[in-house]
Design an enzyme around this catalytic site. Structure first.
Site, PDB file in Angstrom:
ATOM      1  CE  LYS A   1      -1.644  -1.604   3.716  1.00 23.33           C
ATOM      2  NZ  LYS A   1      -2.424  -1.646   4.935  1.00 23.33           N
TER       3      LYS A   1
ATOM      4  CB  THR B   1      -5.454   8.826   5.991  1.00 25.06           C
ATOM      5  OG1 THR B   1      -4.263   9.405   6.891  1.00 25.06           O
ATOM      6  CG2 THR B   1      -5.549   9.890   5.011  1.00 25.06           C
TER       7      THR B   1
ATOM      8  N   GLY C   1      -7.144   4.561   9.623  1.00 20.39           N
ATOM      9  CA  GLY C   1      -8.092   3.347   9.478  1.00 20.39           C
ATOM     10  C   GLY C   1      -8.251   2.860   7.978  1.00 20.39           C
ATOM     11  CB  THR C   2      -6.764   4.225   4.711  1.00 21.43           C
ATOM     12  OG1 THR C   2      -5.577   4.394   5.458  1.00 21.43           O
ATOM     13  CG2 THR C   2      -7.562   5.642   4.621  1.00 21.43           C
ATOM     14  N   GLY C   3      -5.956   1.570   6.120  1.00 22.91           N
ATOM     15  CA  GLY C   3      -5.468   0.197   5.945  1.00 22.91           C
ATOM     16  C   GLY C   3      -6.278  -1.013   6.242  1.00 22.91           C
ATOM     17  CB  CYS C   4      -8.246  -1.396   9.428  1.00 22.62           C
ATOM     18  SG  CYS C   4      -6.929  -1.101  10.706  1.00 22.62           S
TER      19      CYS C   4
END
Ligand SMILES: Nc1ncnc2c1ncn2[C@@H]1O[C@H](COP(=O)(O)OP(=O)(O)O)[C@@H](O)[C@H]1O
Ligand SMILES: Cc1ncc(COP(=O)(O)O)c(N)n1
Ligand SMILES: [Mg+2]
Length: 527
Positions: free
Chosen positions: A210, A243, A245-248
């Protein structure tokens, strides 16, 4: 490619009706077990600020229509400033949660987030061997966006040795990919290609590196490697602090799409688009005072106009001076629609309806957006005539439909419970039907003859009164109303008559704001 064949998928008990390819299993399950929704189990940490972790996973899955169960590995005290504390759940209790869910609930896909110790990784791998699932999505969370450690580097051994070889996809961010590869520097998209391939060698079937942490000047590029091909997945970079929490969210969306039966690459693409639009929709929300706000997964369900200009419910008093635009008149007086709308509001209009019979869709949209901004900033609701699609696309407060437009019941289903729906009615039957179908108000007329609408039956003040007295909804009167007759309309003696809708009396006049002001002052004297 993808999560089919080998690894975890090969351990799924194949049903007799299933095709040989486990790729179709989701579909087969959906067909043979109609009442079981696709199901993701997230094994992750709780984020008290609800931007990331378990809370993000629940919201992401819900937004994509997938059931999500939860095994909580740690409870974090966390907000937009950072992580103030971590309390790992006892390992045997993580195991108990895993057993409870996996032994009973027919999980399709497991998604992992924060795994605070190597012991938890071992327990998870053991549980997955005992209760195989269709796919495993591993988000190797190690450090929060705020820079706080969520799992120390001893976890790397567990990732590399046990978990990754079971995973259908792993989704490290740049820092995590670097840690997994012994600290190599990853700064460019070319570095990400290298990292995707190197991490693939650790055993997962697919890798997504990512690029949220790439320099702000670059697009949000992620690199996907399926063992054969490398793909660059691009999204425009949204300029926002929200941003966290974008990965989760991304990993949960991938899991949700896989649970629905999607192939891996399309699942990743849907997930990426979801994150991009959620970021876009929530780019201006303010939650917390720290540097990292959460994104809002459900914001797109509400409209941007809606959220700031309207309260929870439609207020019928906004029908008092209902201004309906007319592009013919606007052109005739060489004015722009946005200026006309501003002038009407300045003069005291309490609601605006954009009525465009002859413009192209694209132009209507642009106009609706521009008028939406004007109305929103002034706290005035905007409804769109006829066009449910335009209302949805530009985030207007609602629509006004006629008897030959889309049925009110269908419009309500499309627009959801919060949007305003008004319906034109001439008869008591139509008024009662509008109420039964979920309208918020009715427009009743033409009260007087009008040039704005050809061949329009005039119902007169008596017709208006009859409909008002029978209507269970608030009413706005329309048709040939202006300064000369507005009070006679308001005085018919019907408590649910809340106002008058006007076109020519405002917009076919030399000065829109002063005409509106005169009518507004007059209406304020009505009983
Ligand atoms: N500002 C942004 N605009 C658009 N997409 C973004 C932005 N920031 C992150 N993303 C995307 O969000 C997802 C999560 O990425 P990233 O922030 O790198 O992971 P993590 O949250 O695990 O640190 C990726 O698909 C990334 O491209
Ligand atoms: C409980 C928990 N899980 C995961 C993350 C990572 O999310 P982010 O990288 O967006 O801070 C987090 N901050 N908290
Ligand atoms: Mg991030």
């Amino acid at each position: 490619m993808v999560y089919t064949g080998g690894g975890l998928s090969s351990k799924i008990p194949v049903e007799s009706t299933s095709s040989s390819s486990s790729r179709n299993l989701g579909l087969v399950v959906a067909m043979t077990q109609k009442h079981r929704p696709p199901h993701v189990l997230t094994v992750a940490g709780s984020d008290s600020g609800a931007g990331a972790g378990i809370q993000a996973d629940l919201k992401a899955c819900a937004a994509l229509g997938v059931y999500c169960s939860t095994v909580i590995t740690a409870v974090t005290a966390q907000n937009t400033v950072g992580v103030q504390g971590v309390n790992a759940v006892a390992e045997d209790f993580v195991e108990a949660q895993l057993r409870s869910v996996l032994s009973d609930m027919q999980v399709d896909v497991v998604k992992t987030g924060m795994l605070p110790s190597i012991g938890v990784v071992e327990i998870l791998c053991k549980s997955l061997k005992e209760f195989p699932v269709q796919a495993l999505v591993v988000d190797p969370v190690m450090v929060s966006t705020s820079g706080d450690v969520l799992a120390d580097s001893s976890i790397l051994v567990g990732f590399r040795g046990e978990l990754f070889p079971m995973a259908d996809i792993v989704t490290p961010n740049l820092k995590e990919a670097s840690a997994l590869l012994g600290g190599v520097e990853l700064k460019t998209v070319a570095d990400m290609h290298f990292a995707a391939k190197a991490i693939h060698d650790l055993g997962p079937r697919n890798v997504l590196i990512k690029g949220g942490d790439l320099p702000a000047s670059l697009d949000a590029v992620d690199v996907f490697f399926d063992g054969e091909n490398c793909y660059e997945l691009r999204a425009s970079r949204i300029n926002t602090r929200n941003t966290h929490g974008t990965g989760c969210t991304l990993a949960s969306c991938i899991a949700a799409e896989l649970a629905k039966g999607s192939l891996m690459l399309p699942a990743v693409q849907v997930a990426k688009r979801f994150v991009e639009s959620a970021l876009d929709y929530s780019k201006d929300i303010v939650i917390g005072s720290g540097p990292q706000g959460p994104l809002d997964h459900f914001l797109k369900l509400k409209s941007s106009v809606n959220s700031s200009s309207r309260g929870a419910a439609f207020n019928p008093s906004s029908l008092l001076l209902y201004a309906v635009t007319d592009s013919g008149m606007t052109k005739k007086w060489s004015r722009s629609m946005t200026d006309v709308v501003k002038a009407a509001i300045e003069g005291g209009a309490t609601i605006i309806q954009l009525r465009e019979k002859d413009v192209e869709t694209r132009e209507f949209m642009e106009l609706a957006k521009a008028c939406g901004e004007i109305c929103r900033s002034r706290g005035i609701p905007l409804v769109i005539n006829d066009r449910i699609d335009i209302a949805l696309a530009c985030g207007a407060d609602g629509v006004h439909v006629g008897q030959s437009d889309m049925p009110t019941r269908v419009a309500r289903a499309l627009l959801g419970p919060e949007k305003i729906i008004g319906v034109s009615c001439k008869t008591v039957e139509q008024a009662l039907q509008a109420w039964a179908d979920g309208a918020d108000y009715i427009g009743c007329g033409g009260v007087f003859p009008t040039s704005t609408k050809a061949n329009n039956l005039t119902i007169g003040l008596d017709g208006l009164k009859t409909v008002c007295l029978a209507s269970k909804l608030p009413v706005v009167a329309i048709g040939g109303i202006g300064i000369g007759n507005a009070l006679s309309v308001m005085d018919i003696g019907a408590p649910n008559l809340k106002g008058v809708a006007v076109v020519s009396a405002l917009f076919d006049r030399e000065c829109v704001s002063s005409e509106t002001r005169k009518l507004s002052d007059l209406l304020s004297t009505a009983k």
